[in-house]
Design a protein around this motif. Structure first.
Motif, mmCIF file in Angstrom:
data_model
loop_
_atom_site.group_PDB
_atom_site.id
_atom_site.type_symbol
_atom_site.label_atom_id
_atom_site.label_comp_id
_atom_site.label_asym_id
_atom_site.label_seq_id
_atom_site.Cartn_x
_atom_site.Cartn_y
_atom_site.Cartn_z
ATOM 1 N N ALA A 79 45.620 5.642 6.221
ATOM 2 C CA ALA A 79 44.238 5.348 6.610
ATOM 3 C C ALA A 79 43.368 5.168 5.372
ATOM 4 C CB ALA A 79 43.690 6.476 7.483
ATOM 5 N N ARG A 80 43.550 6.023 4.367
ATOM 6 C CA ARG A 80 42.785 5.903 3.128
ATOM 7 C C ARG A 80 43.132 4.605 2.396
ATOM 8 N NH1 ARG A 80 44.081 10.524 1.217
ATOM 9 N NH2 ARG A 80 45.664 9.979 -0.324
ATOM 10 N N THR A 81 44.394 4.279 2.381
ATOM 11 C CA THR A 81 44.843 3.040 1.738
ATOM 12 C C THR A 81 44.234 1.824 2.414
ATOM 13 O OG1 THR A 81 46.946 4.077 1.131
ATOM 14 C CG2 THR A 81 46.868 1.673 1.136
ATOM 15 N N ASP A 82 44.266 1.814 3.732
ATOM 16 C CA ASP A 82 43.767 0.663 4.494
ATOM 17 C C ASP A 82 42.267 0.487 4.349
ATOM 18 O OD1 ASP A 82 46.373 0.404 5.290
ATOM 19 O OD2 ASP A 82 46.041 1.068 7.354
ATOM 20 N N GLU A 83 41.538 1.592 4.427
ATOM 21 C CA GLU A 83 40.077 1.511 4.445
ATOM 22 C C GLU A 83 39.491 1.126 3.102
ATOM 23 O OE1 GLU A 83 38.719 5.226 5.970
ATOM 24 O OE2 GLU A 83 39.705 4.951 7.917
ATOM 25 N N ARG A 96 41.350 -3.143 2.652
ATOM 26 C CA ARG A 96 40.137 -3.796 3.146
ATOM 27 C C ARG A 96 39.441 -4.600 2.060
ATOM 28 N NH1 ARG A 96 34.670 -0.799 5.408
ATOM 29 N NH2 ARG A 96 33.921 -2.506 6.708
ATOM 30 N N HIS A 97 39.327 -4.018 0.862
ATOM 31 C CA HIS A 97 38.569 -4.654 -0.211
ATOM 32 C C HIS A 97 39.376 -5.668 -1.008
ATOM 33 C CE1 HIS A 97 35.813 -1.335 0.611
ATOM 34 N NE2 HIS A 97 34.906 -2.016 -0.048
ATOM 35 N N GLN A 98 40.683 -5.590 -0.969
ATOM 36 C CA GLN A 98 41.492 -6.464 -1.804
ATOM 37 C C GLN A 98 42.306 -7.470 -0.981
ATOM 38 O OE1 GLN A 98 43.757 -3.823 -4.357
ATOM 39 N NE2 GLN A 98 41.982 -3.317 -5.607
ATOM 40 N N THR A 150 47.829 2.196 -6.289
ATOM 41 C CA THR A 150 48.090 3.610 -6.055
ATOM 42 C C THR A 150 46.962 4.266 -5.277
ATOM 43 O OG1 THR A 150 49.209 3.675 -8.200
ATOM 44 C CG2 THR A 150 48.712 5.794 -7.164
ATOM 45 N N THR A 151 47.326 4.926 -4.186
ATOM 46 C CA THR A 151 46.360 5.717 -3.417
ATOM 47 C C THR A 151 46.900 7.118 -3.142
ATOM 48 O OG1 THR A 151 47.261 4.811 -1.335
ATOM 49 C CG2 THR A 151 45.343 3.692 -2.285
ATOM 50 N N PHE A 152 48.064 7.430 -3.702
ATOM 51 C CA PHE A 152 48.725 8.721 -3.517
ATOM 52 C C PHE A 152 48.540 9.548 -4.784
ATOM 53 C CE2 PHE A 152 52.913 11.144 -3.569
ATOM 54 C CZ PHE A 152 52.549 12.040 -2.574
#
Length: 341
Positions: free
Chosen positions: A98-102, A106-108, A79-81
Motif C-alpha cells: 500500500a505504501r509503495t503504491d500510494e 502513483r507518482h512515477q 526502494t520502499t522497504f
C-alpha cells in the motif's frame, strides 16, 4: 503552503537516513518469502486490466489513455522497504504494498499512462539498509533475489502480454539498478532490442560503457536508447562527485540532451507535488554538471540538496511528454511477431 513538497522530501530523507542500518546477520540467516507467482493479478502493482495507482493523471496533465496506447512500459519501482528484520521484502506484505503504491507507483509509474500500457510487478526488493552495509556478499545476494523476481515478471509479461508491442523500460533508484540489468540481459545486442523505445533509468548512476550495443539518447525523439540522471540542488557538489558519479550518463530531462547547456524555466513543462493534485509548469531550470543534474528549487525554500526522491516528480510532465514523443517516433507500434515470446 508552497514549501510542503520539499518539507515532505526532507522528512522522507531524514527517515531514510535513520533506517540505513542493515540486518545484523548475514543473508543466509533469514528465511526468504516464497517467490511471486505472476499469473496472480495481485502480484502486479500496475496492470492495464485492473484499476490501480498507475491509472491516474493530475490536473494539468494530458489524460491517461492506456486503452489506445501503442506501447507498453515495464516499470520497476524504487526502494520502499526499510526494515532490518530481513534482507528482502515479502511481495505479499499488504502494508508495504500500500505504501509503495500510494507514493512510488502513483507518482512515477502513472507518468507513462498517456502513451503506454503500464505494467509494474511486485518484487522482493532489498531493504534500504542493504545499500549501506559492509557485508557486500549479503547485499549482492539480496539484490540477486530482487532481480530474479523482476526477470521472472518480465519473462511472464513477454509470454502473456506483450505480443510484439514496443517496450519502454523504466525504473528509479533500486528499480533503475535492476532495470539496467534487465536491459543488459534482454535488449543489449539481443533481438528484443528492436522493440525497445527507450529505457528511463534515473536515480542510479551508470556509465556509457555499461551497454555494448545500446546508445545513450542524444536527442528528444531518439529511440532504442537509454537515459539516466541523478538530481541535486543547483550549485551542490556532492563529496562523491569524483567517485560515485564520475563519468555517469546524465540527460537533462527538460531539453533531453547530454550537453551542459543551461536550460531555463521557460522550457520546463511541469513538476508534480506530493499531493498529486496539479502540474506546475515553468517551475525550475536544469543543467548537466559532472555526472549529476543540477536543478533549481520550484519553491523559495528548499531545505535539502539531494533531490534523489524527486528525480521523476520534478520533471513529471517533461517525462510524460517525452515518452509520448519517443513512442510516436518509434512508429505505429504494430506487433512484431518475430520478437514476441
Amino acid at each position: 503552503m508552497k514549501q510542503l513538497f520539499f518539507l515532505f522530501l526532507s522528512i522522507v530523507l531524514l527517515l531514510a537516513c535513520n533506517r540505513r542500518e542493515p540486518p545484523k546477520d548475514p543473508f543466509e540467516a533469514y528465511q526468504l518469502s516464497p517467490p511471486p507467482d505472476y499469473s496472480q493479478m495481485y502480484l502486479w502493482s500496475c496492470h492495464p486490466d485492473q484499476e490501480d495507482f498507475g491509472d491516474g493523471a493530475p490536473e494539468g496533465a494530458s489524460p491517461a489513455d492506456q486503452a489506445n496506447a501503442i506501447a507498453d512500459v515495464f516499470f520497476i519501482y524504487p526502494t520502499t522497504f526499510y526494515e532490518k528484520t530481513a534482507w528482502n521484502a515479502n511481495a505479499l506484505d499488504v502494508e508495504l504494498n500500500a505504501r509503495t503504491d500510494e507514493w512510488a507507483v502513483r507518482h512515477q509509474a502513472s507518468i507513462f499512462n498517456e502513451s503506454c500500457r503500464v505494467y509494474a510487478p511486485r518484487y522482493r526488493q532489498m531493504t534500504f539498509g542493504g545499500f549501506f552495509t559492509e557485508d557486500t556478499a549479503s547485499r549482492y545476494k539480496a539484490l540477486d533475489v530482487a532481480y530474479t523476481d523482476v526477470k521472472t515478471a518480465f519473462e511472464y509479461y513477454l509470454r502473456h502480454f506483450n505480443q510484439g508491442r514496443p517496450i519502454v523500460i523504466a525504473g528509479h533508484s533500486q528499480g533503475a539498478a535492476l532495470g539496467i540489468r534487465l536491459v543488459q540481459e534482454f535488449f543489449d545486442g539481443k533481438p528484443l532490442q528492436q522493440q525497445l523505445v527507450a529505457a528511463y533509468l534515473p536515480g542510479w548512476p551508470f556509465r556509457e560503457n555499461k551497454f555494448s550495443d545500446l546508445p545513450v539518447c542524444e536527442s528528444p525523439d531518439q529511440t532504442g536508447c537509454v537515459l539516466g540522471w541523478c538530481t541535486w540542488k543547483k550549485g551542490t557538489i556532492p563529496e562523491s562527485i569524483d567517485t560515485y558519479y564520475k563519468d555517469a550518463v546524465v540527460i537533462n530531462p527538460i531539453s533531453w540532451r547530454r550537453d551542459t547547456t543551461y536550460v531555463g524555466k521557460e522550457n520546463h513543462k511541469g513538476f508534480l507535488g506530493s499531493k498529486y493534485k496539479q502540474i506546475k509548469p515553468h517551475s525550475l531550470d536544469a543543467q548537466v554538471y559532472k555526472g549529476i543534474l543540477w536543478a533549481s528549487s520550484p519553491f523559495k525554500i528548499s531545505p535539502i540538496k539531494n533531490y534523489h526522491i524527486g528525480d521523476y516528480n520534478l520533471f513529471w510532465m517533461d517525462i510524460r511528454a517525452n515518452v509520448s514523443m519517443r513512442v510516436n517516433a518509434f512508429g505505429e507500434g504494430e506487433p512484431n511477431e518475430e520478437h514476441a515470446e
